[in-house]
Design a protein around this motif. Structure first.
Motif, PDB file in Angstrom:
ATOM      1  N   ARG A  88      11.303  75.926 -62.104  1.00 12.97           N
ATOM      2  CA  ARG A  88      10.241  76.765 -62.441  1.00 12.97           C
ATOM      3  C   ARG A  88      10.226  77.290 -64.021  1.00 12.97           C
ATOM      4  O   ARG A  88      11.348  77.530 -64.617  1.00 12.97           O
ATOM      5  CB  ARG A  88       9.921  77.925 -61.750  1.00 12.97           C
ATOM      6  CG  ARG A  88       9.702  77.857 -60.164  1.00 12.97           C
ATOM      7  CD  ARG A  88       9.416  79.004 -59.405  1.00 12.97           C
ATOM      8  NE  ARG A  88       9.162  78.768 -57.753  1.00 12.97           N
ATOM      9  CZ  ARG A  88       9.010  79.580 -57.060  1.00 12.97           C
ATOM     10  NH1 ARG A  88       8.988  80.937 -57.396  1.00 12.97           N
ATOM     11  NH2 ARG A  88       8.905  79.458 -55.721  1.00 12.97           N
ATOM     12  N   GLU A 138       9.428  82.515 -67.283  1.00 12.98           N
ATOM     13  CA  GLU A 138       8.236  83.653 -67.272  1.00 12.98           C
ATOM     14  C   GLU A 138       7.929  84.042 -65.587  1.00 12.98           C
ATOM     15  O   GLU A 138       7.475  85.073 -65.490  1.00 12.98           O
ATOM     16  CB  GLU A 138       7.240  83.514 -68.164  1.00 12.98           C
ATOM     17  CG  GLU A 138       6.432  82.385 -67.968  1.00 12.98           C
ATOM     18  CD  GLU A 138       6.744  81.078 -68.407  1.00 12.98           C
ATOM     19  OE1 GLU A 138       6.017  80.078 -68.720  1.00 12.98           O
ATOM     20  OE2 GLU A 138       7.834  81.135 -69.141  1.00 12.98           O
ATOM     21  N   GLU A 139       7.853  82.955 -64.991  1.00 15.41           N
ATOM     22  CA  GLU A 139       7.493  82.902 -63.537  1.00 15.41           C
ATOM     23  C   GLU A 139       8.678  83.801 -62.544  1.00 15.41           C
ATOM     24  O   GLU A 139       8.269  84.044 -61.565  1.00 15.41           O
ATOM     25  CB  GLU A 139       7.065  81.662 -62.903  1.00 15.41           C
ATOM     26  CG  GLU A 139       6.121  80.848 -63.553  1.00 15.41           C
ATOM     27  CD  GLU A 139       5.574  79.836 -62.790  1.00 15.41           C
ATOM     28  OE1 GLU A 139       6.084  79.484 -61.857  1.00 15.41           O
ATOM     29  OE2 GLU A 139       4.706  78.999 -63.266  1.00 15.41           O
ATOM     30  N   TYR A 140       9.606  84.193 -63.204  1.00 17.59           N
ATOM     31  CA  TYR A 140      10.683  84.716 -62.260  1.00 17.59           C
ATOM     32  C   TYR A 140      10.678  86.267 -62.240  1.00 17.59           C
ATOM     33  O   TYR A 140      11.326  86.616 -61.441  1.00 17.59           O
ATOM     34  CB  TYR A 140      12.004  84.162 -62.585  1.00 17.59           C
ATOM     35  CG  TYR A 140      12.204  82.625 -62.327  1.00 17.59           C
ATOM     36  CD1 TYR A 140      12.633  82.430 -61.105  1.00 17.59           C
ATOM     37  CD2 TYR A 140      11.840  81.757 -63.163  1.00 17.59           C
ATOM     38  CE1 TYR A 140      13.024  80.974 -60.605  1.00 17.59           C
ATOM     39  CE2 TYR A 140      12.255  80.344 -62.922  1.00 17.59           C
ATOM     40  CZ  TYR A 140      12.770  79.978 -61.363  1.00 17.59           C
ATOM     41  OH  TYR A 140      12.811  78.840 -61.222  1.00 17.59           O
ATOM     42  N   ASP A 150      10.625  84.497 -52.359  1.00 13.87           N
ATOM     43  CA  ASP A 150       9.648  83.597 -53.364  1.00 13.87           C
ATOM     44  C   ASP A 150      10.623  82.389 -53.589  1.00 13.87           C
ATOM     45  O   ASP A 150       9.875  81.423 -54.359  1.00 13.87           O
ATOM     46  CB  ASP A 150       9.286  84.523 -54.416  1.00 13.87           C
ATOM     47  CG  ASP A 150       8.435  85.775 -53.976  1.00 13.87           C
ATOM     48  OD1 ASP A 150       7.757  85.555 -53.168  1.00 13.87           O
ATOM     49  OD2 ASP A 150       8.601  86.769 -54.966  1.00 13.87           O
TER      50      ASP A 150
END
Length: 899
Positions: free
Chosen positions: A202, A205-207, A214
């Protein structure tokens, strides 16, 4: 007047109303807001940058001197409040060379200007006694409204160290080749590096703010969340925690290794969890491959140790299954060709693979008995789903996978069936490997290995392992087949070369033993024999071919056959050994040439070895040959390099007979001597081979002494009873149990004979003159003797044959005629004369007036012959004693058959 601070003149109620916004609002805040405000205002460590740097504060009065002094300032600058308040800060802290500049700066500050700069100061705690502080000065007013200043100072070295630590942390976090991540105390992700983002698939920034649920499947996420909480609560690091999951956009299962440890602030308060994550999917796959290889190697090692320990076909098949189940598969079976099991010499299987097989072994880790697993290839399985039982003979149809594997010698995979087809056990199978068992390019049977559903399916490595296991078992099974065949042949050979277990002889009780040195083949070069000779005499033979195994047994067989042939010629013992010596010389040469044998012998002596060493082979043997006459009770011995016989007379100790030893058979060129000994009734004669008395553990002399001692006390008694008084079978057993007979170095043959001569009542002996009337007299004597023995049924035949022999002695012989009748197990008649010409049987023509006498003797007797004597010859015939069931040959019919 100095300006008052804003709100200084406001009444207390107004200040309070401004400070407390609650009284101004129309609504009351909820409990969550109150709880949050309470948490903000509660006393707790700051947990910020101030944990890492110490900020010192102090105030300057309108006169430029220190008016207030904080505890942090005391720690940083090394002065207490009493030492600092009222002092000129420039004079107190700044080195002399910078004091003028410092005074100007203080003047500017007191004029109302802000100032920031680096200020050197003296401090006993600082390196080299002085340091540099970064000072921020803000203009202020005292209570009288005069100009003052508020100062904040920080040691520059602490700031530089913090900058370095931050830069290092950023470099490690951003440039680490490992996946690096940070969780807050609320177990939400704070930050990850690029490597972690790449590992989990991923963008970075999505973490931020994500939870373990998740990122991972529920079960794995629960494990990670529990591990995070444990590390946060206990402070104990966790290393190499395995996790499994899938990355976005990929269906492949990945494996990660995660290490966790707790982060602390400068004051020691936990502020989160840091971790490292590594994708170990490839490494795990390599480990599994390596583990599989090690498991297979261990299985092959176990197979090498356990398969083939027996030369029994069924046992070898069971050993294969003991190795395979459950280490390699869940259930397995072995089928062998029925022809192979029955000892058929033809190739075991038909070319189309449909020959009969027998199930010899079955093993299962999931069922109690045989099941229909690989038997889906069986004929009429659909109509008859019963599994094949162990021991059942069956066959596979031509178009089945099993038959195809048998005829092509190729492994076939039988896929498992859908469980909805039937409720039989075969529907539970994952797959089955049908593996032909191949040994020396020959298929000997079929092995089937099956795994149930839930197990890993068979892979290429499993197929190769199954082939190897089946091949090892097949070689052992084929070895067992070949061994069984050769063993049967060897037994047939050995049994054909040795006399029966209970040989009989006139005037002798016989007992014998044979122990092969090689228990596996049971063949060797030792032999013994008991040969009936004319006149109820008996030849006793014991010999030993040098060497072991089948080759020695073949040579022994040839010599034994030669001994029997020579014995029937009724030669003297020394003459028999001389003829045997010539025969042994010819055994090792092509065609049996005596000259070639001697040439080969010379070549082996070192003269022309290069020319003949590959054409000849040495056959040496030792032998003792003895002939016993029960009438005279005399025994004649001749020896060819053999251990001497042992004689035990009643009441006497065992004695080694002094028989001239002679040279072994096959040496050639040396004459043999013989001696004649009179044996009393009840005497015991023992003939043996050197394996009985000689081994690595003791010498020949010691073995001979032990043999004599065993014969002196055959039953363990210490009195006057010796071997001459005990049972022959017991004596043999006692000798073998007393002596060292289990050394396995050489074959052992033992022949014992107890002398029981013919009594005078069983012998009729007469001398007749060389005159025609002797023919009638011989008939009368024969009739009278047979009537006295109660053999009236043999009188007529005996008279007729005696008449023929005496007539021939008168016509063709010389000197006095001797007639002797001997009664034992048969009736023997001997006619002696002084002539040297041996009678020869011929077929008379119809016109001949004579020449039919010996034909008549041959027709009416059980056997006849002639032999030389020192003073002429002896012609004899033998008649079987009446048994009450047959009347014997009809003399009239015999006479008529001559014409």
């Amino acid at each position: 007047m100095s300006e008052k601070p804003a709100g200084a003149d406001m009444p207390e109620e107004t200040v309070g109303s401004q400070v407390s916004p609650v009284s101004q609002g129309s609504s009351v805040p909820d409990m969550s807001s109150m709880s949050s405000m309470s948490a903000v205002w509660q006393s707790s460590p700051p947990g910020s940058i101030y944990d890492y740097i110490q900020v010192a504060s102090f105030a300057l009065g309108s006169d430029g001197r220190i008016a207030q002094w904080s505890e942090r300032a005391a720690e940083l600058l090394g002065l207490t409040a009493s030492q600092a308040i009222g002092k000129d800060p420039v004079a107190a802290f700044v080195p002399p060379e910078y004091q003028e500049t410092g005074h100007r700066a203080v003047a500017d500050i007191l004029d109302g200007r802000e100032w920031t700069g680096l200020v050197p100061y003296r401090s006993p705690q600082a390196p080299n006694g002085h340091g540099i502080a970064e000072v921020y000065v803000m203009p202020a007013q005292d209570e009288d409204g005069k100009r003052a200043a508020l100062c904040i100072a920080v040691d520059v070295s602490a700031l530089r160290g913090l900058e370095t630590d931050l830069a290092s942390s950023q470099a490690v976090f951003g440039q680490s080749p490992l996946g690096f991540f940070l969780f807050g105390t609320d177990l939400r992700m704070l930050r990850v590096n690029e490597r972690f983002a790449k590992v989990f698939g991923r963008p970075t920034e999505e973490y931020r703010g994500v939870t373990p649920h998740d990122l991972l499947p529920r079960g794995e996420a629960d494990r990670l969340a529990a591990a995070l909480r444990q590390v946060l609560d206990s402070g104990q690091a966790l290393t190499d925690m395995p996790l499994m999951g899938q990355t976005p956009g990929s269906a492949d299962r990945r494996r990660w290794s995660v290490s966790l440890y707790r982060l602390h602030s400068g004051s020691g308060r936990p502020i989160g969890i840091a971790g490292l994550a590594t994708d170990v999917t490839g490494r795990r796959r390599a480990e599994q491959e390596a583990a599989g290889v090690r498991r297979n190697l261990a299985l092959l090692n176990e197979a090498g140790a356990r398969i083939g320990t027996s030369l029994d076909l069924e046992t070898t098949a069971r050993e294969l299954l003991d190795v395979a189940v459950p280490q390699f598969c869940d259930l397995a079976s072995v089928d062998l060709y029925q022809g192979l099991l029955s000892g058929d010499e033809t190739p075991p299987g038909l070319a189309d693979g449909s020959a009969e097989l027998r199930r010899v072994a079955f093993a299962s880790a999931v069922s109690d008995g045989p099941v229909a697993f690989g038997d889906i290839c069986r004929v009429n399985t659909a109509e008859d789903p019963k599994p094949i039982q162990v021991g059942e003979v069956h066959r596979y149809p031509f178009n089945s996978l099993c038959a195809h594997a048998l005829r092509t010698a190729q492994v076939r995979v039988v896929p498992g069936r859908d469980g909805s087809e039937s409720l039989e056990f075969g529907a539970m199978l994952q797959s089955t490997l049908v593996v032909p068992m191949v040994a020396r390019d020959t298929v000997v049977g079929l092995a089937q290995f099956s795994r149930t559903k839930g197990s890993e399916p068979f892979g290429e490595r499993d197929r190769a392992l199954a082939v190897e296991l089946a091949a090892r078992a097949a070689v052992s099974i084929d070895n067992a087949r070949l061994y069984r065949r050769e063993h049967e042949r060897a037994l047939i050979l050995q049994r054909s070369l040795l006399p029966p277990g209970d040989p009989e002889a006139a005037g002798l009780d016989i007992a014998c033993r044979y122990l092969p040195g090689n228990a596996a083949t049971e063949v060797g070069g030792d032999w013994f024999d008991v040969i009936e000779l004319p006149g109820h005499r008996t030849a006793l033979v014991v010999g030993d071919v040098m060497g072991r195994g089948l080759r020695a047994a073949v040579a022994m067989g040839e010599l034994r056959t030669a001994v029997r042939t020579l014995a029937l010629l009724d030669l003297e013992p020394a003459e028999v050994l001389s003829a045997l010596d010539e025969i042994a010389l010819g055994l090792g040469t092509p065609g049996g040439s005596h000259a070639g044998a001697r040439a080969g012998s010379r070549a082996r002596g070192g003269q022309t070895a290069d020319d003949s060493s590959d054409l000849t082979e040495v056959y040496l043997a030792t032998c003792v040959y003895a002939v016993y006459d029960p009438v005279t009770r005399r025994c004649t011995f001749a020896n060819a390099g053999h251990p001497p016989p042992v004689l035990v007379e009643p009441g006497e100790n065992a004695l080694l007979m002094e028989v001239p030893p002679g040279m072994p058979l096959g040496v050639g060129g040396e004459p043999f001597e013989e001696i004649e000994v009179e044996l009393p009734d009840g005497a015991l004669l023992a003939l043996y081979t050197d394996g009985l008395v000689e081994s690595r553990d003791h010498t020949l002399d010691e073995g001979l002494q032990a043999l004599r001692a065993a014969l002196d006390t055959p039953d363990g008694a210490d009195g006057g009873r010796n071997a001459a008084a005990g049972s022959l079978e017991d004596v043999c057993d006692h000798v073998l149990s007393t002596l060292d007979t289990h050394h396995g170095e050489d074959d052992i043959a033992l022949l014992m004979a107890r002398v029981q001569g013919l009594s005078a009542e069983s012998v009729g002996d007469w001398h007749l003159p060389s005159a025609p009337q002797s023919v009638g007299r011989a008939r009368e004597l024969a009739r009278e003797q047979l009537e006295s023995w109660g053999l009236d049924g043999l009188v007529d035949t005996t008279e007729l044959l005696v008449s023929e022999l005496v007539t021939n002695a008168l016509r063709y012989g010389e000197g006095e005629i001797r007639l002797r009748l001997l009664l034992d197990r048969t009736l023997v008649c001997e006619v002696w004369d002084g002539g040297l010409v041996q009678p020869r049987r011929r077929r008379a023509r119809d016109t001949d007036e004579g020449g039919r006498g010996l034909q008549l003797v041959g027709l009416l007797s059980a056997g006849w012959g002639s032999r030389r004597t020192p003073f002429g010859k002896t012609v004899w015939f033998e008649l079987a004693l009446p048994d009450g069931r047959s009347s014997g040959p009809d003399s009239v019919e015999a006479l008529l058959s001559l014409w």
